[in-house]
Design an enzyme around this catalytic site. Sequence first.
Site, PDB file in Angstrom:
ATOM      1  N   GLY A  72      -8.481 -41.835  16.629  1.00 43.12           N
ATOM      2  CA  GLY A  72      -8.478 -41.730  15.174  1.00 43.12           C
ATOM      3  C   GLY A  72      -7.108 -42.096  14.637  1.00 43.12           C
ATOM      4  O   GLY A  72      -6.534 -41.379  13.821  1.00 43.12           O
ATOM      5  N   ALA A  81       3.413 -35.496   5.893  1.00 43.01           N
ATOM      6  CA  ALA A  81       2.900 -36.298   4.786  1.00 43.01           C
ATOM      7  C   ALA A  81       3.035 -37.754   5.189  1.00 43.01           C
ATOM      8  O   ALA A  81       4.150 -38.254   5.386  1.00 43.01           O
ATOM      9  CB  ALA A  81       3.685 -36.020   3.507  1.00 43.01           C
ATOM     10  N   LYS A 116      -2.495 -23.001   6.015  1.00 35.06           N
ATOM     11  CA  LYS A 116      -2.541 -24.396   5.570  1.00 35.06           C
ATOM     12  C   LYS A 116      -3.832 -24.679   4.807  1.00 35.06           C
ATOM     13  O   LYS A 116      -3.832 -25.396   3.796  1.00 35.06           O
ATOM     14  CB  LYS A 116      -2.419 -25.335   6.770  1.00 35.06           C
ATOM     15  CG  LYS A 116      -2.355 -26.807   6.382  1.00 35.06           C
ATOM     16  CD  LYS A 116      -2.275 -27.712   7.580  1.00 35.06           C
ATOM     17  CE  LYS A 116      -2.306 -29.168   7.131  1.00 35.06           C
ATOM     18  NZ  LYS A 116      -2.378 -30.106   8.270  1.00 35.06           N
TER      19      LYS A 116
END
Length: 318
Positions: free
Chosen positions: A24, A143, A195
């Site tokens: 992935g 990020a 989270k």
Amino acid sequence: MTRSDSASPAPAHARAWPRFAVFGAGAVGGYYGGMLARAGVPVWLIGRPAFVQAVRAGGLRLQTAAFDERIAVAADDDAAAARDADVVLVCVKSGDTETAGAALRPHLAPHAVVLSLQNGVDNAARLQRVLGRPVVPVVVYVAAGVEAPGHVRHHGRGELVLAPFPEAAAVQAAFAHAGVPTMVSPAVPQALWTKLAINCAYNALSAITARPYGWLWAQPGVPALLRQVVRECVAVAAAEGIALDEAALQAEVERIATSMATQLSSTARDLLRGRPTEIDHLNGYVVARAAAHGLAAPVNQALHTLVRALQQARAESA
């Protein structure tokens, strides 16, 4: 608890690093796979054909605040590329977890360690059921985004928190060599729920408005709305046997409004690009678990419903 947080790639040494496969390879998988490959750790990126073709043609372009480089790394769109891996990082979207497991299962070496680097709190368990072998849950704090096929841009952070497992020291050493901070902690379930609560607060609303976190926080009524989302998540986590520090969570949500003021959520980016979102595994998961415990999570339910409706509308107009 053990920690490894080298700030930059260590000098090359004559040692045999574990062989990694990243299943992935996109934003998250591309970042960590790229960092490992840049440091000379053997890596195979397994991803979509367009991503793989771009990497094969010109290397993986990894753009960070510190460097912008093209990194030579093996890439394939076939799960069989994981057959020689000692460590497999699963980085697919939550909705693709079972499909990923089914694709990987015939090709994993008996000794291979599988790590789930995914959003949500139940992916490792779901993957474990499909694979029939242990899967290590990992909390990912990064990020990053895919700017174009084969081009990953890092926007900030990058640390990993891993649940304990026998081969942790070797995996940590490889990540430290690559400049990736890691920590091994028995508190990963709490960290995953923490989270999740933060993602539930920001992701859906950022997607609905197509606006970043700082803009959201500045709108009248939004801080109170986000606090209620967190409050619902804390209650559901408690029913699941996970104790969260609500005051610390609320403070973190407020801090993110400043520290990540220009950040658009991954759910927003998926929605804007016409891709399926992970909303069922974020706010939707909280709603489902609340119902299982006889609880109500009305704000999470509203956000989940709105994002689902927007996702459907985008699909119909595509």
